[in-house]
Design an enzyme around this catalytic site. Structure first.
Site, PDB file in Angstrom:
ATOM      1  N   GLU A   5      42.366  -7.552  -2.942  1.00 19.52           N
ATOM      2  CA  GLU A   5      43.041  -6.544  -2.106  1.00 19.52           C
ATOM      3  C   GLU A   5      44.524  -6.880  -1.961  1.00 19.52           C
ATOM      4  O   GLU A   5      45.365  -5.988  -1.865  1.00 19.52           O
ATOM      5  CB  GLU A   5      42.328  -6.452  -0.740  1.00 19.52           C
ATOM      6  CG  GLU A   5      40.964  -5.792  -0.895  1.00 19.52           C
ATOM      7  CD  GLU A   5      39.939  -6.198   0.151  1.00 19.52           C
ATOM      8  OE1 GLU A   5      40.304  -6.798   1.175  1.00 19.52           O
ATOM      9  OE2 GLU A   5      38.745  -5.908  -0.075  1.00 19.52           O
ATOM     10  N   HIS A  34      43.414 -12.737  -3.005  1.00 17.15           N
ATOM     11  CA  HIS A  34      42.286 -11.796  -2.918  1.00 17.15           C
ATOM     12  C   HIS A  34      42.663 -10.524  -3.674  1.00 17.15           C
ATOM     13  O   HIS A  34      43.828 -10.114  -3.681  1.00 17.15           O
ATOM     14  CB  HIS A  34      41.983 -11.498  -1.446  1.00 17.15           C
ATOM     15  CG  HIS A  34      40.698 -10.760  -1.257  1.00 17.15           C
ATOM     16  ND1 HIS A  34      40.580  -9.409  -1.479  1.00 17.15           N
ATOM     17  CD2 HIS A  34      39.460 -11.197  -0.896  1.00 17.15           C
ATOM     18  CE1 HIS A  34      39.322  -9.040  -1.239  1.00 17.15           C
ATOM     19  NE2 HIS A  34      38.623 -10.117  -0.894  1.00 17.15           N
ATOM     20  N   GLY A  37      32.768  -4.931  -1.806  1.00 20.18           N
ATOM     21  CA  GLY A  37      32.627  -3.834  -0.856  1.00 20.18           C
ATOM     22  C   GLY A  37      31.940  -2.608  -1.418  1.00 20.18           C
ATOM     23  O   GLY A  37      31.941  -1.551  -0.799  1.00 20.18           O
ATOM     24  N   LYS A  72      38.443  -9.855   6.861  1.00 18.83           N
ATOM     25  CA  LYS A  72      39.462  -8.858   6.512  1.00 18.83           C
ATOM     26  C   LYS A  72      40.117  -8.340   7.810  1.00 18.83           C
ATOM     27  O   LYS A  72      40.310  -9.098   8.745  1.00 18.83           O
ATOM     28  CB  LYS A  72      38.849  -7.736   5.679  1.00 18.83           C
ATOM     29  CG  LYS A  72      38.035  -8.269   4.497  1.00 18.83           C
ATOM     30  CD  LYS A  72      37.684  -7.212   3.514  1.00 18.83           C
ATOM     31  CE  LYS A  72      36.764  -7.800   2.468  1.00 18.83           C
ATOM     32  NZ  LYS A  72      36.579  -6.944   1.332  1.00 18.83           N
ATOM     33  N   GLU A  97      35.395 -13.305  -7.932  1.00 18.84           N
ATOM     34  CA  GLU A  97      35.016 -12.054  -7.281  1.00 18.84           C
ATOM     35  C   GLU A  97      35.271 -10.888  -8.234  1.00 18.84           C
ATOM     36  O   GLU A  97      36.415 -10.408  -8.344  1.00 18.84           O
ATOM     37  CB  GLU A  97      35.853 -11.839  -6.023  1.00 18.84           C
ATOM     38  CG  GLU A  97      35.703 -12.926  -4.991  1.00 18.84           C
ATOM     39  CD  GLU A  97      36.032 -12.399  -3.599  1.00 18.84           C
ATOM     40  OE1 GLU A  97      35.126 -12.366  -2.773  1.00 18.84           O
ATOM     41  OE2 GLU A  97      37.175 -11.991  -3.371  1.00 18.84           O
TER      42      GLU A  97
HETATM   43  C1  PEP Z   1      35.463 -10.015  -0.266  1.00 22.20           C
HETATM   44  O1  PEP Z   1      36.211  -9.243   0.290  1.00 22.20           O
HETATM   45  O2  PEP Z   1      35.890 -11.095  -0.636  1.00 22.20           O
HETATM   46  C2  PEP Z   1      34.072  -9.626  -0.461  1.00 22.20           C
HETATM   47  C3  PEP Z   1      33.325 -10.354  -1.237  1.00 22.20           C
HETATM   48  O3  PEP Z   1      33.647  -8.491   0.201  1.00 22.20           O
HETATM   49  P1  PEP Z   1      32.139  -7.927   0.221  1.00 22.20           P
HETATM   50  O4  PEP Z   1      31.222  -9.067   0.505  1.00 22.20           O
HETATM   51  O5  PEP Z   1      32.142  -6.899   1.315  1.00 22.20           O
HETATM   52  O6  PEP Z   1      31.876  -7.317  -1.129  1.00 22.20           O
END
Ligand code: PEP
Length: 258
Positions: A100, A98, A176, A13, A170
């Site tokens: 985000e 992603h 996070g 990131k 995800e």
């Molecule tokens: C990500 O940002 O793709 C992610 C999985 O973050 P984290 O492992 O911190 O949850």
């Protein structure tokens, strides 16, 4: 046991300046022997890619990723980076869609799809991220959300390129937050994702495509998650910032197919 080769990617990131990227790689790369049963990709922020590239150019085991890419190769797109800029730095993989990017930058499935097609056209491997929010999961919409994101993101992907695509499932509520999907929840979602891939691309390709899990994966939960038959590695955020914790996750992936 899966015959797919796992793939574990470190999504840094907006972390790690060039000296910090160098410090990580100086510690991380010697942890490998001469072989690894998992693919590994380091995904720095754009400005640290050249430094990481100095360490990774031609590295037999570790690929170099970007966190985003514009679908056009060049032109009047202030602040954006297209495929040729990444290719000349030795980038091999690009994380796309992603959560985000979807949440903070308004990326839609059709825009993400343009990027997926552009990465493939440039010889890059797209890592297409999908996943539901907590509200969507609680409303019973996990399947509908993942289906829409897969259908939209993969539209127009040619059969002879599809096996190269990597999907990262995800769940947004796990990213996070320290809250991980249980191995059973991850397996159920991955199995569903694979069934949608089979509808879209046919069962043979669906069996070849790797599906990473992402969302608070750490060394202490990685072994169980990687042991699930449809979990083919991980997209790792927080736990990828330290060489030893990231290596422990890579090892869990490699051991899952050993
Ligand atoms: C990500 O940002 O793709 C992610 C999985 O973050 P984290 O492992 O911190 O949850």
């Amino acid at each position: 046991m899966s015959t797919r080769r796992p793939i574990v990617a470190a999504n840094w990131k907006m972390n790690k300046t060039r000296p910090e990227a160098a410090e990580f790689l100086r510690a991380f790369l010697p942890m490998f022997g001469t072989s690894c049963a998992s693919d590994v990709v380091i995904v720095p922020p754009f400005t640290s890619i050249p430094k990481a590239s100095e360490f990774l150019q031609g590295h037999p085991l570790v690929g170099l990723g970007a966190q985003n890419m514009h679908p056009k190769a060049n032109g009047a797109y202030t602040g954006e980076i297209g495929a040729p800029f990444l290719v000349e730095l030795g980038v091999t993989h690009v994380v796309l869609g992603h959560s985000e990017r979807r949440q903070y930058f308004g990326e839609t499935d059709s825009f993400i799809n343009e990027k997926v097609l552009a990465t493939l056209a440039a010889g890059l491997t797209p890592i297409l991220c999908i996943g539901e929010t907590l509200d969507e999961r609680d409303a019973g919409k996990l399947e509908a959300v993942c289906r829409t994101q897969l259908q939209g993101g993969l539209a127009g992907v040619a059969a002879d390129q599809a096996a190269k695509v990597v999907i990262a499932y995800e769940p947004v509520w796990a990213i996070g937050t320290g809250r991980t999907a249980s191995p059973a929840q991850a397996q159920e979602a991955h199995l569903f994702v694979r069934s949608v891939l089979a509808e879209l691309l046919g069962p043979a390709l669906a069996q070849q495509i790797r599906i990473q899990y992402g969302g608070s994966m750490k060394p202490d939960n990685a072994v169980e998650l990687m042991a699930q038959p449809d979990v083919d590695g991980g997209l790792i955020g927080g736990a990828s910032l330290q060489p030893d914790t990231f290596f422990a996750i890579v090892k869990a992936a490699a051991d899952s197919v050993a």
